[in-house]
Scaffold this active site. Structure first.
Site, short mmCIF file in Angstrom:
data_model
loop_
_atom_site.label_atom_id
_atom_site.label_comp_id
_atom_site.label_asym_id
_atom_site.label_seq_id
_atom_site.Cartn_x
_atom_site.Cartn_y
_atom_site.Cartn_z
N GLU A 45 0.84 -1.22 0.00
CA GLU A 45 0.00 0.00 0.00
C GLU A 45 0.87 1.26 0.00
O GLU A 45 0.42 2.33 0.42
CB GLU A 45 -0.94 0.03 1.22
N HIS A 99 -2.65 1.99 8.26
CA HIS A 99 -3.79 1.30 7.65
C HIS A 99 -3.97 0.00 8.41
O HIS A 99 -3.00 -0.73 8.63
CB HIS A 99 -3.52 1.05 6.16
N HIS A 118 -7.21 -3.22 9.81
CA HIS A 118 -8.47 -3.90 9.47
C HIS A 118 -9.34 -4.14 10.72
O HIS A 118 -9.52 -5.28 11.12
CB HIS A 118 -8.16 -5.27 8.83
N HIS A 125 -12.77 -3.18 3.48
CA HIS A 125 -11.34 -3.49 3.56
C HIS A 125 -10.73 -3.04 4.88
O HIS A 125 -10.25 -3.86 5.64
CB HIS A 125 -10.62 -2.87 2.36
#
Ligand code: 13P
Ligand code: ZN
Length: 267
Positions: free
Chosen positions: A119, A142, A144, A214
Site C-alpha cells: 500500500e 492502515h 483492518h 477493507h
C-alpha cells in the site's frame, strides 16, 4: 551488522513507537496475517551519514509522482510481514526508504532489503498531502478493525457523514477526540493507485478514512495519535453493535448534547 538506529536516539524512539503500535494492532485483532501497514516520515532524523548510505535495492517506482517527497525518508512496514513480528523486530520486518529526485521512485537504504508495504502508493500520497497541508503530521496507519469494516457492508453507512454522526453519538469521547469524523472511500482494488487517489481526496476533509469492505486509514502527528483516532471510533462501533446485539437500537446522544460538547471542546 550495524543498525541505522545505533547512535540515533530520535530515530530509534520513533521506530520503537511504531513497534509498540504494531503490537496494539495485533492485540486488538485488527491485524490478521500481514494485514495492515504503518509508515512514518523520519526525514528530520536523517543525517549526512545516512544520506551517504549506498542503496540496498535498485530504484523502484511506486506508481505516482509526488514532488514534495523528493529526498524524504520513511520507515515502512515490509510487504507480507506480520504486524506481530514488526512489534518484536521492527528492523527485520520494516525498512527505511529514500525517495529519489524524480519523486516517483524509492530505494531501500536500511537495515535490510525489506520491500515496503504493497500500500506504499496510498501511504506516500497521504504523506505528500500532509506535507502540503503543513500540519506537522508524520504518521499513517492502515489496519483492518473488525467492527468498523463490518459497518461498511451496509450501504446506508457509506453515505457522506452518516457513520461519523452515528459513531459520534455513541460516546462523548469520540466527538471530542475524533473531531473531523471519518471519510468513506468506495471499494477499490487493494494496493492500487486509484485507491491512493481516492484516499487523499477524503483526507482533505478527514484524518480517518474508511476503505469500503477493507479497512481504515488514519493520519496524525505521530503513530500513537493516529492509532488513538481509530481506537475511539472502534470503541463507538462496539457500543453500537453491543446495543444491537442486546436487541435494541441505541438512542445516541441528542443533537443538544452534541452541541454542548462542541462548544465545551471548541470543536
Ligand atoms: P502489506 O503486507 O503489503 O503491507 O499488505 C497488507 C494490507 O493490509 C494490504 O491492504
Ligand atoms: Zn489492507
Amino acid at each position: 551488522m550495524k543498525s541505522i538506529l545505533e547512535n540515533r536516539p530520535e530515530l530509534a524512539r520513533r521506530v520503537a513507537e511504531v513497534a509498540e503500535v504494531a503490537g496494539y494492532l495485533w492485540q486488538k485483532g485488527w491485524a490478521e496475517r500481514n494485514g495492515g501497514n504503518i509508515t512514518i516520515n523520519v526525514t528530520e532524523c536523517i543525517d549526512d551519514d545516512v544520506r551517504a548510505l549506498p542503496p540496498l535495492s535498485e530504484p523502484i517506482p511506486f506508481g505516482m509522482t509526488l514532488p514534495r517527497l523528493k529526498g524524504c525518508y520513511f520507515f515502512c512496514k515490509g510487504t507480507n510481514r506480520r504486524m506481530r513480528d514488526l512489534a518484536r523486530r521492527p528492523m527485520e520486518n520494516g525498512a527505511v526508504i529514500r525517495i529519489l529526485d524524480d519523486g516517483a521512485s524509492y530505494e531501500i537504504v536500511a537495515d535490510e532489503p525489506v520491500r515496503p508495504t504493497s500500500e506504499l502508493a496510498s501511504h506516500l500520497a497521504m504523506h505528500e498531502q500532509m506535507l502540503a497541508a503543513g500540519n506537522g503530521y508524520r504518521a499513517a496507519i492502515h489496519t483492518h478493525p473488525i467492527d468498523l469494516v463490518a459497518m461498511t457492508h451496509n450501504p446506508a453507512f457509506l453515505e457522506k457523514d452518516v457513520l461519523t454522526h452515528l459513531l459520534w453519538s455513541m460516546i462523548p469521547e469520540t466527538r471530542a477526540f475524533c473531531p473531523k469524523g471519518l471519510g468513506i472511500v468506495p471499494y477499490a482494488m487493494p494496493s492500487s493507485v486509484e485507491l491512493a487517489r481516492a484516499t487523499i481526496e477524503q483526507l482533505k476533509e478527514y484524518d480517518v478514512v474508511m476503505w469500503e469492505k477493507h479497512g481504515v486509514c488514519a493520519v496524525g502527528p505521530d503513530v500513537m495519535e493516529a492509532f488513538d483516532q481509530i481506537d475511539v471510533l472502534s470503541k463507538s462501533a462496539q457500543i453500537y453493535l453491543t446495543a444491537k446485539s442486546m436487541g435494541f437500537e441505541p438512542t445516541g446522544t441528542t443533537p443538544e448534547q452534541m452541541d454542548e460538547l462542541k462548544r465545551a471542546f471548541n470543536l
